[in-house]
Design a protein around this motif. Structure first.
Motif, PDB file in Angstrom:
ATOM      1  N   MET A   1       0.825  -1.195   0.000  1.00 29.62           N
ATOM      2  CA  MET A   1       0.000   0.000   0.000  1.00 29.62           C
ATOM      3  C   MET A   1       0.870   1.260   0.000  1.00 29.62           C
ATOM      4  N   LEU A   2       1.943   1.224   0.819  1.00 27.41           N
ATOM      5  CA  LEU A   2       2.827   2.391   0.892  1.00 27.41           C
ATOM      6  C   LEU A   2       3.472   2.665  -0.464  1.00 27.41           C
ATOM      7  N   LEU A   3       3.959   1.605  -1.107  1.00 31.94           N
ATOM      8  CA  LEU A   3       4.611   1.783  -2.410  1.00 31.94           C
ATOM      9  C   LEU A   3       3.618   2.266  -3.461  1.00 31.94           C
ATOM     10  N   ARG A   4       2.407   1.693  -3.459  1.00 33.84           N
ATOM     11  CA  ARG A   4       1.397   2.119  -4.439  1.00 33.84           C
ATOM     12  C   ARG A   4       0.986   3.564  -4.198  1.00 33.84           C
ATOM     13  N   GLY A   5       0.841   3.925  -2.917  1.00 31.39           N
ATOM     14  CA  GLY A   5       0.486   5.306  -2.600  1.00 31.39           C
ATOM     15  C   GLY A   5       1.569   6.279  -3.011  1.00 31.39           C
ATOM     16  N   LEU A   6       2.842   5.905  -2.770  1.00 29.01           N
ATOM     17  CA  LEU A   6       3.943   6.783  -3.175  1.00 29.01           C
ATOM     18  C   LEU A   6       4.021   6.909  -4.695  1.00 29.01           C
ATOM     19  N   SER A   7       3.653   5.846  -5.414  1.00 23.88           N
ATOM     20  CA  SER A   7       3.657   5.942  -6.882  1.00 23.88           C
ATOM     21  C   SER A   7       2.596   6.918  -7.374  1.00 23.88           C
ATOM     22  N   VAL A   8       1.431   6.961  -6.701  1.00 20.52           N
ATOM     23  CA  VAL A   8       0.404   7.942  -7.063  1.00 20.52           C
ATOM     24  C   VAL A   8       0.907   9.356  -6.800  1.00 20.52           C
ATOM     25  N   LEU A   9       1.562   9.544  -5.646  1.00 16.44           N
ATOM     26  CA  LEU A   9       2.119  10.867  -5.332  1.00 16.44           C
ATOM     27  C   LEU A   9       3.222  11.243  -6.325  1.00 16.44           C
ATOM     28  N   GLY A  10       4.010  10.244  -6.741  1.00 17.90           N
ATOM     29  CA  GLY A  10       5.048  10.518  -7.739  1.00 17.90           C
ATOM     30  C   GLY A  10       4.454  10.977  -9.056  1.00 17.90           C
ATOM     31  N   LEU A  11       3.336  10.376  -9.442  1.00 20.31           N
ATOM     32  CA  LEU A  11       2.654  10.810 -10.654  1.00 20.31           C
ATOM     33  C   LEU A  11       2.201  12.264 -10.530  1.00 20.31           C
ATOM     34  N   ALA A  12       1.670  12.620  -9.367  1.00 18.38           N
ATOM     35  CA  ALA A  12       1.233  13.996  -9.152  1.00 18.38           C
ATOM     36  C   ALA A  12       2.399  14.969  -9.265  1.00 18.38           C
ATOM     37  N   ILE A  13       3.543  14.595  -8.697  1.00 20.93           N
ATOM     38  CA  ILE A  13       4.720  15.470  -8.753  1.00 20.93           C
ATOM     39  C   ILE A  13       5.199  15.631 -10.189  1.00 20.93           C
ATOM     40  N   ARG A  14       5.175  14.531 -10.967  1.00 24.01           N
ATOM     41  CA  ARG A  14       5.618  14.617 -12.367  1.00 24.01           C
ATOM     42  C   ARG A  14       4.687  15.493 -13.198  1.00 24.01           C
ATOM     43  N   GLU A  15       3.405  15.523 -12.837  1.00 32.11           N
ATOM     44  CA  GLU A  15       2.462  16.325 -13.610  1.00 32.11           C
ATOM     45  C   GLU A  15       2.504  17.803 -13.230  1.00 32.11           C
TER      46      GLU A  15
END
Length: 623
Positions: A1-15
């Protein structure tokens, strides 16, 4: 869950990298000033307050310097808070707006068959609460990143001050992270279930409101209330479960920094007696633990919201990754309104679900081929389930056939641009939809070039100008949600006028005048045939069941079980095709019985008690 959540946040940062950088810069500035304020306060206590108490006096210059230092740090902290909050809010709301638009555009790209498989309430939830949940952790994210920088600086400062106090910090901060990880794992399934139930509650509510007429007339208020209450109760219990877990962990997360402060005071007092540290250093470290308690919570906020974010993102991504869109081509047809278009079906097959060998009935259409010549009227006749509404949907490309071609003026409809297709062909469905707006807005739909003159011309052709002129405000009259202030026949004529206002070269009528008086219907169809100064400007494909309507057609296509059984004029089919004669005669008898009972038209063919399989539009209407 932590890794999946961080990947969503990473997508937000890239956008949104620039906005995120501004927010993090503000947060880092705030964190640095928090550490600086701890040491300034320690210096003020150790070098100003304690000597002043010992001497009984203090110099004004020293007080002014201390006040200036504290004031300057406070101003910089305010600047950091402003940059952090403005950047985080701007980033969060931009992402939510962008993904709501993406989800909505995806809805428009996906075919009707996909929409029929998904409840309206779920689709509303995807575009609203799920998008909101996906980007909810963005608000505390810059604060959390700045806090991490602040923690690194704080631990480094502790080691520079005293190793024993640094060990206390190393014990407290990992404990905070471990507690947050446990919290996140326990919260994840609860948040996912709550997010799913939000969509279900929204779906039931939307269905109940949409079917208010059925609910009231059938006396189903108690049952609908109970159905809604059951799901609402489940959502309540799910949210209570979330609240209970949060209520258990929040005090623990609050207590750890306070325990760290107490430990620092105990250890620091011992070290002070050993003369290993000074009063200023002890005050600085204790103050640092005190002010770190709140920023460290930002990390907990992000971790706590990650399960909800992942749940929302999974539901949003399900829409964005859905397949089946129908891309448009780049061919543009001649838009000359004086020339009607021709429509051709060639060996068209269609099914709303994969055809299996042991389920031959799953195929809705098979080997369908016919032509609507330019300027001519062709009627589709057949029993319920024959595939009439599916053909109407294929004609205007609401769906695509897996096999065979549908052409307008000899061009495959899949090759046309969206604008050219909309300008060439128009569909008037059997279930009229009227927006909660004025008559003018319902007909013009803000299309360029559709002025009041065209609106009135379309209303006259649809035999609707009389009742519209009699409305209190004419074209400016508000018709209510779904046209509740209008009768069924008036709504059908209004939607027919909407299609005619765009001057289509092909008009597809899917049982679109079933609620209209037969005499008015005959007048409308006769007017459509003679429209334009130089002959008919519109080819017409009409799904019909009334003999008067069918008799106006130049050719009749008779369908049974998704196949063309016969074609010809009404008189020819009546004399040679027994199934056709029986069907039309049955419709005519129903018409006569309806008029004897008070002039009420029989129900349209799509409203049989058993939901038909020939049309996704009919299923949507019944649903």
């Amino acid at each position: 869950m932590l890794l999946r959540g961080l990947s969503v946040l990473g997508l937000a940062i890239r956008e949104q990298p620039r906005i995120f950088a501004v927010a993090v810069a503000g947060s880092v500035l705030f964190g640095v000033m928090v550490i600086a304020s701890a040491f300034v306060v320690g210096a003020v206590v150790g070098d100003v307050v304690v000597p002043a108490i010992s001497a009984g006096s203090v110099g004004l210059g020293v007080l002014a310097l201390a006040a200036a230092a504290l004031f300057g740090i406070s101003v910089l902290r305010v600047v950091g808070i402003f940059g952090r909050r403005l950047g985080a809010g701007f980033m969060q709301f931009r992402l939510q707006a962008a993904y709501r638009r993406r989800v909505t555009r995806r809805y428009l790209d996906l075919p009707l068959a996909w929409h029929h498989r998904n409840a309206t309430g779920t689709l509303l939830s995807n575009a609203n609460s799920d998008v909101e949940a996906a980007w909810y952790p963005i608000a505390p994210l810059p604060f959390a990143v700045g806090t991490l920088v602040m923690l690194v600086g704080a631990i480094g400062s502790l080691f520079l001050t005293d190793w024993a106090l640094a060990l206390v910090g190393l014990a407290v901060f990992p404990a905070l992270f471990a507690l947050n990880v446990v919290y996140s794992r326990r919260m994840a399934p609860r948040q996912q279930r709550a997010q799913r139930l939000r969509a279900e509650v929204s779906g039931i509510a939307h269905e109940s409101f949409d079917g208010a007429l059925v609910v009231k007339t059938m006396g189903r208020e108690a049952q609908e209330t109970a159905r809604f209450a059951e799901r609402a109760g489940e959502l309540r219990n799910a949210l209570i479960s979330v609240g209970r877990l949060r209520g258990l962990f929040d005090p623990l997360l609050e207590t750890l920094p306070s325990l760290g402060t107490l430990a620092v005071l105990v250890v620091g007092t011992i070290r002070l007696r050993q003369e290993a540290i000074s009063v200023a250093e002890l005050v600085s470290v204790a103050f640092l633990f005190t002010v770190l308690a709140f920023p460290v919570r930002a990390i907990g906020w992000v971790l706590a919201e990650l399960p909800r974010s992942v749940a929302g993102w999974d539901r949003v991504r399900r829409v964005l990754d859905a397949s089946g869109e129908m891309p448009y081509g780049d061919v543009t047809l001649d838009a000359a309104q004086s020339r009607p278009a021709s429509l051709t079906f060639a060996d068209v097959h269609f099914s709303y679900e994969p055809v299996e060998a042991h389920r031959p009935g799953a195929q809705v259409l098979g080997e369908v081929g016919f032509t609507v010549p330019a300027g001519r009227t062709v009627a589709l006749v057949g029993p319920t389930g024959a595939g009439k509404s599916t053909i109407a949907s294929l004609a205007v490309r609401l769906v695509d056939p897996p096999r065979g071609t549908v052409t307008l003026d000899g061009v495959d409809v899949r090759s046309l641009t969206a604008a050219s297709l909309a300008q060439t062909a128009a569909l008037v469905a059997q279930v009229p939809f009227v927006f909660d707006d004025t008559v003018r807005a319902n007909i013009s739909l803000d299309r360029p070039g559709v002025d009041d003159e065209q609106v009135w011309a379309a209303l006259r052709l649809a035999e609707a100008d009389g009742f519209v002129a009699a409305l209190p405000d004419g074209l400016d009259t508000m018709v209510g949600e779904r046209g509740t202030s209008l009768s069924g026949g008036q709504r059908q004529r209004l939607t027919l006028a909407r299609a005619l206002a765009g001057r289509p070269r092909l008009l597809v009528l899917d049982d679109a005048t079933s609620a209209v008086d037969p005499r008015v219907e005959a007048t409308i169809l006769a007017g459509l045939r003679s429209a334009g100064p130089a002959g008919p400007a519109t080819s017409i494909l009409v799904v019909a069941y009334r003999r008067a309507t069918i008799a106006l057609a130049d050719e009749v296509i008779y369908l049974e079980q998704g196949r063309v059984v016969a074609r010809g004029t009404h008189a020819e089919l009546l004399a040679t095709v027994g199934g056709y004669a029986d069907l039309v005669t049955a419709y005519e008898q129903a018409d006569a019985e309806g008029e004897q009972a008070g002039g009420v038209d029989p129900p349209p063919t799509g409203y049989d008690p058993v939901i038909p399989v020939d049309s996704g539009l009919e299923v949507e209407a019944d649903r």
